[in-house]
Motif scaffolding. Structure first.
Motif, PDB file in Angstrom:
ATOM      1  N   LEU A  85       0.691  -1.360   0.367  1.00  0.00           N
ATOM      2  CA  LEU A  85      -0.136   0.033  -0.487  1.00  0.00           C
ATOM      3  C   LEU A  85       0.672   1.123   0.528  1.00  0.00           C
ATOM      4  CD1 LEU A  85      -2.745  -1.284   2.623  1.00  0.00           C
ATOM      5  CD2 LEU A  85      -3.039  -1.331   0.432  1.00  0.00           C
ATOM      6  N   VAL A  86       2.400   1.252   0.581  1.00  0.00           N
ATOM      7  CA  VAL A  86       3.273   2.209   1.050  1.00  0.00           C
ATOM      8  C   VAL A  86       3.154   2.479  -0.872  1.00  0.00           C
ATOM      9  CG1 VAL A  86       4.990   3.489   1.722  1.00  0.00           C
ATOM     10  CG2 VAL A  86       3.566   2.245   3.433  1.00  0.00           C
ATOM     11  N   ARG A  87       3.687   1.273  -1.624  1.00  0.00           N
ATOM     12  CA  ARG A  87       4.047   1.363  -2.490  1.00  0.00           C
ATOM     13  C   ARG A  87       3.060   2.391  -4.138  1.00  0.00           C
ATOM     14  NH1 ARG A  87       6.322  -3.028  -1.883  1.00  0.00           N
ATOM     15  NH2 ARG A  87       5.070  -4.617  -2.767  1.00  0.00           N
ATOM     16  N   ARG A  88       1.644   1.279  -3.163  1.00  0.00           N
ATOM     17  CA  ARG A  88       1.085   2.459  -4.046  1.00  0.00           C
ATOM     18  C   ARG A  88       0.796   3.897  -3.661  1.00  0.00           C
ATOM     19  NH1 ARG A  88      -3.996  -1.336  -4.822  1.00  0.00           N
ATOM     20  NH2 ARG A  88      -4.077  -0.254  -7.011  1.00  0.00           N
ATOM     21  N   VAL A  89       0.426   4.698  -2.630  1.00  0.00           N
ATOM     22  CA  VAL A  89       0.167   5.902  -2.204  1.00  0.00           C
ATOM     23  C   VAL A  89       1.071   6.493  -2.454  1.00  0.00           C
ATOM     24  CG1 VAL A  89       0.196   7.196   0.035  1.00  0.00           C
ATOM     25  CG2 VAL A  89      -0.893   4.740  -0.529  1.00  0.00           C
ATOM     26  N   ARG A  90       2.115   6.392  -2.711  1.00  0.00           N
ATOM     27  CA  ARG A  90       3.226   7.207  -2.877  1.00  0.00           C
ATOM     28  C   ARG A  90       3.879   7.411  -3.959  1.00  0.00           C
ATOM     29  NH1 ARG A  90       8.738   4.969   0.814  1.00  0.00           N
ATOM     30  NH2 ARG A  90       7.803   5.966   3.195  1.00  0.00           N
ATOM     31  N   SER A  91       3.032   6.613  -4.843  1.00  0.00           N
ATOM     32  CA  SER A  91       2.799   6.255  -6.333  1.00  0.00           C
ATOM     33  C   SER A  91       1.604   7.397  -7.056  1.00  0.00           C
ATOM     34  CB  SER A  91       2.578   4.928  -7.186  1.00  0.00           C
ATOM     35  OG  SER A  91       2.785   4.867  -8.350  1.00  0.00           O
ATOM     36  N   PHE A  92       0.755   7.255  -6.431  1.00  0.00           N
ATOM     37  CA  PHE A  92      -0.729   8.013  -6.473  1.00  0.00           C
ATOM     38  C   PHE A  92       0.213   9.923  -6.102  1.00  0.00           C
ATOM     39  CE2 PHE A  92      -3.517  10.818  -4.547  1.00  0.00           C
ATOM     40  CZ  PHE A  92      -4.868  10.457  -6.147  1.00  0.00           C
ATOM     41  N   ALA A  93       1.037   9.677  -4.711  1.00  0.00           N
ATOM     42  CA  ALA A  93       1.016  11.276  -4.963  1.00  0.00           C
ATOM     43  C   ALA A  93       2.430  11.425  -5.564  1.00  0.00           C
ATOM     44  CB  ALA A  93       1.728  11.112  -3.162  1.00  0.00           C
ATOM     45  N   ALA A  94       2.782  11.307  -5.944  1.00  0.00           N
ATOM     46  CA  ALA A  94       4.170  11.698  -6.997  1.00  0.00           C
ATOM     47  C   ALA A  94       3.786  11.837  -8.535  1.00  0.00           C
ATOM     48  CB  ALA A  94       5.030  10.430  -7.515  1.00  0.00           C
ATOM     49  N   ALA A  95       2.794  11.549  -9.016  1.00  0.00           N
ATOM     50  CA  ALA A  95       1.733  11.694 -10.511  1.00  0.00           C
ATOM     51  C   ALA A  95       1.195  12.714  -9.842  1.00  0.00           C
ATOM     52  CB  ALA A  95       0.976  10.356 -10.301  1.00  0.00           C
ATOM     53  N   HIS A  96       0.484  13.070  -9.001  1.00  0.00           N
ATOM     54  CA  HIS A  96      -0.313  14.227  -8.756  1.00  0.00           C
ATOM     55  C   HIS A  96      -0.201  15.334  -8.262  1.00  0.00           C
ATOM     56  CE1 HIS A  96      -3.806  11.938 -10.782  1.00  0.00           C
ATOM     57  NE2 HIS A  96      -3.168  10.375  -9.915  1.00  0.00           N
ATOM     58  N   GLY A  97       1.574  15.833  -8.778  1.00  0.00           N
ATOM     59  CA  GLY A  97       1.842  17.135  -7.899  1.00  0.00           C
ATOM     60  C   GLY A  97       2.198  16.242  -6.004  1.00  0.00           C
ATOM     61  N   GLY A  98       3.504  15.360  -6.153  1.00  0.00           N
ATOM     62  CA  GLY A  98       4.262  15.613  -5.217  1.00  0.00           C
ATOM     63  C   GLY A  98       2.798  15.106  -3.435  1.00  0.00           C
TER      64      GLY A  98
ATOM     65  N   ALA B 163      -0.071   2.763   6.299  1.00  0.00           N
ATOM     66  CA  ALA B 163       0.407   3.024   4.738  1.00  0.00           C
ATOM     67  C   ALA B 163       0.354   4.457   4.345  1.00  0.00           C
ATOM     68  CB  ALA B 163      -0.374   2.998   3.407  1.00  0.00           C
ATOM     69  N   ALA B 164      -0.684   5.568   4.867  1.00  0.00           N
ATOM     70  CA  ALA B 164      -0.450   6.978   4.857  1.00  0.00           C
ATOM     71  C   ALA B 164       0.486   7.155   6.125  1.00  0.00           C
ATOM     72  CB  ALA B 164      -2.211   6.866   5.422  1.00  0.00           C
ATOM     73  N   GLU B 165       0.740   6.481   6.501  1.00  0.00           N
ATOM     74  CA  GLU B 165       1.280   7.696   7.773  1.00  0.00           C
ATOM     75  C   GLU B 165       3.160   7.846   7.329  1.00  0.00           C
ATOM     76  OE1 GLU B 165       1.201   5.083  11.393  1.00  0.00           O
ATOM     77  OE2 GLU B 165      -1.170   6.661  12.060  1.00  0.00           O
ATOM     78  N   ARG B 166       3.525   6.222   6.685  1.00  0.00           N
ATOM     79  CA  ARG B 166       4.992   5.977   6.158  1.00  0.00           C
ATOM     80  C   ARG B 166       4.529   6.937   4.933  1.00  0.00           C
ATOM     81  NH1 ARG B 166       5.630  -0.794   7.275  1.00  0.00           N
ATOM     82  NH2 ARG B 166       5.018   0.059   8.954  1.00  0.00           N
ATOM     83  N   SER B 167       3.993   7.017   4.076  1.00  0.00           N
ATOM     84  CA  SER B 167       3.834   7.677   2.611  1.00  0.00           C
ATOM     85  C   SER B 167       3.975   9.463   3.456  1.00  0.00           C
ATOM     86  CB  SER B 167       3.130   7.624   2.106  1.00  0.00           C
ATOM     87  OG  SER B 167       3.354   6.536   1.690  1.00  0.00           O
ATOM     88  N   ASN B 168       3.977   9.673   4.705  1.00  0.00           N
ATOM     89  CA  ASN B 168       3.334  11.068   4.860  1.00  0.00           C
ATOM     90  C   ASN B 168       2.127  12.422   4.319  1.00  0.00           C
ATOM     91  OD1 ASN B 168       5.284  11.702   6.177  1.00  0.00           O
ATOM     92  ND2 ASN B 168       7.310  11.848   4.632  1.00  0.00           N
ATOM     93  N   VAL B 169       1.090  10.908   4.394  1.00  0.00           N
ATOM     94  CA  VAL B 169      -0.532  11.196   3.761  1.00  0.00           C
ATOM     95  C   VAL B 169      -1.133  12.108   5.090  1.00  0.00           C
ATOM     96  CG1 VAL B 169      -2.006  11.029   2.335  1.00  0.00           C
ATOM     97  CG2 VAL B 169       0.099  10.281   1.590  1.00  0.00           C
ATOM     98  N   PRO B 170      -1.524  12.737   5.514  1.00  0.00           N
ATOM     99  CA  PRO B 170      -2.500  13.187   6.098  1.00  0.00           C
ATOM    100  C   PRO B 170      -3.769  12.658   6.390  1.00  0.00           C
ATOM    101  CG  PRO B 170      -1.920  15.284   5.626  1.00  0.00           C
ATOM    102  CD  PRO B 170      -1.242  14.558   4.868  1.00  0.00           C
ATOM    103  N   LEU B 171      -4.701  11.867   7.326  1.00  0.00           N
ATOM    104  CA  LEU B 171      -5.846  11.544   6.692  1.00  0.00           C
ATOM    105  C   LEU B 171      -7.053  12.901   7.361  1.00  0.00           C
ATOM    106  CD1 LEU B 171      -5.202   7.698   8.003  1.00  0.00           C
ATOM    107  CD2 LEU B 171      -5.482   8.678   5.474  1.00  0.00           C
ATOM    108  N   HIS B 172      -7.698  12.590   6.989  1.00  0.00           N
ATOM    109  CA  HIS B 172      -9.261  13.719   7.433  1.00  0.00           C
ATOM    110  C   HIS B 172      -9.893  12.716   8.089  1.00  0.00           C
ATOM    111  CE1 HIS B 172      -8.206  16.738   5.020  1.00  0.00           C
ATOM    112  NE2 HIS B 172      -7.563  16.484   4.168  1.00  0.00           N
ATOM    113  N   GLU B 173     -10.533  13.145   9.134  1.00  0.00           N
ATOM    114  CA  GLU B 173     -12.245  12.620  10.095  1.00  0.00           C
ATOM    115  C   GLU B 173     -12.857  12.116   8.710  1.00  0.00           C
ATOM    116  OE1 GLU B 173     -12.457  11.098  12.460  1.00  0.00           O
ATOM    117  OE2 GLU B 173     -10.208  11.669  13.075  1.00  0.00           O
ATOM    118  N   ALA B 174     -13.735  13.205   8.047  1.00  0.00           N
ATOM    119  CA  ALA B 174     -14.706  12.634   6.741  1.00  0.00           C
ATOM    120  C   ALA B 174     -13.934  13.401   6.023  1.00  0.00           C
ATOM    121  CB  ALA B 174     -15.582  13.171   7.238  1.00  0.00           C
TER     122      ALA B 174
END
Length: 106
Positions: A12-25, A64-75
């Motif tokens: 999941l980390v690989r996929r999250v990081r790949s998504f972020a890289a493809a969409h503005g970093g 996966a979100a934490e390791r990819s530095n992706v902030p999570l929202h409640e809603a």
């Protein structure tokens, strides 16, 4: 964490990081419960592009979100939802669902 959970998290980390890289970093996300299928992590990139990942494990998605530095929202509302950019395909599909057309998967 069990070996299988760790493998799932790494995948999941690989996929999250790949998504972020493809969409503005960078990306932000929100996890929701899907029922028996598990959980869904919706990602919104810096460019407004969006995607999702599904896993039986909420913990794997959270890690996966934490390791990819992706902030999570409640809603998935407010500022996060306002950043999502949809294209012609999504609008056509949504219209088809509303009027009982091809967007329903028939």
């Amino acid at each position: 964490m069990a070996d299988s959970d760790e493998r799932e998290t790494r995948r999941l980390v690989r996929r999250v990081r790949s998504f972020a890289a493809a969409h503005g970093g960078r990306a932000e996300g929100q996890i929701s419960y899907l029922g028996t299928r598990g959980y869904r992590l919706v990602l919104v990139g810096a460019d407004g592009g969006w995607g999702d990942l599904v896993s039986r494990s909420r913990d794997a998605l959270t890690h996966a979100a934490e390791r990819s530095n992706v902030p999570l929202h409640e809603a998935f509302d407010g500022e996060l939802a306002a950043r999502v950019r949809t294209g012609a395909y999504e609008w056509k599909r949504m219209a088809g669902i509303q009027i009982g057309g091809a967007g329903r998967g028939h």
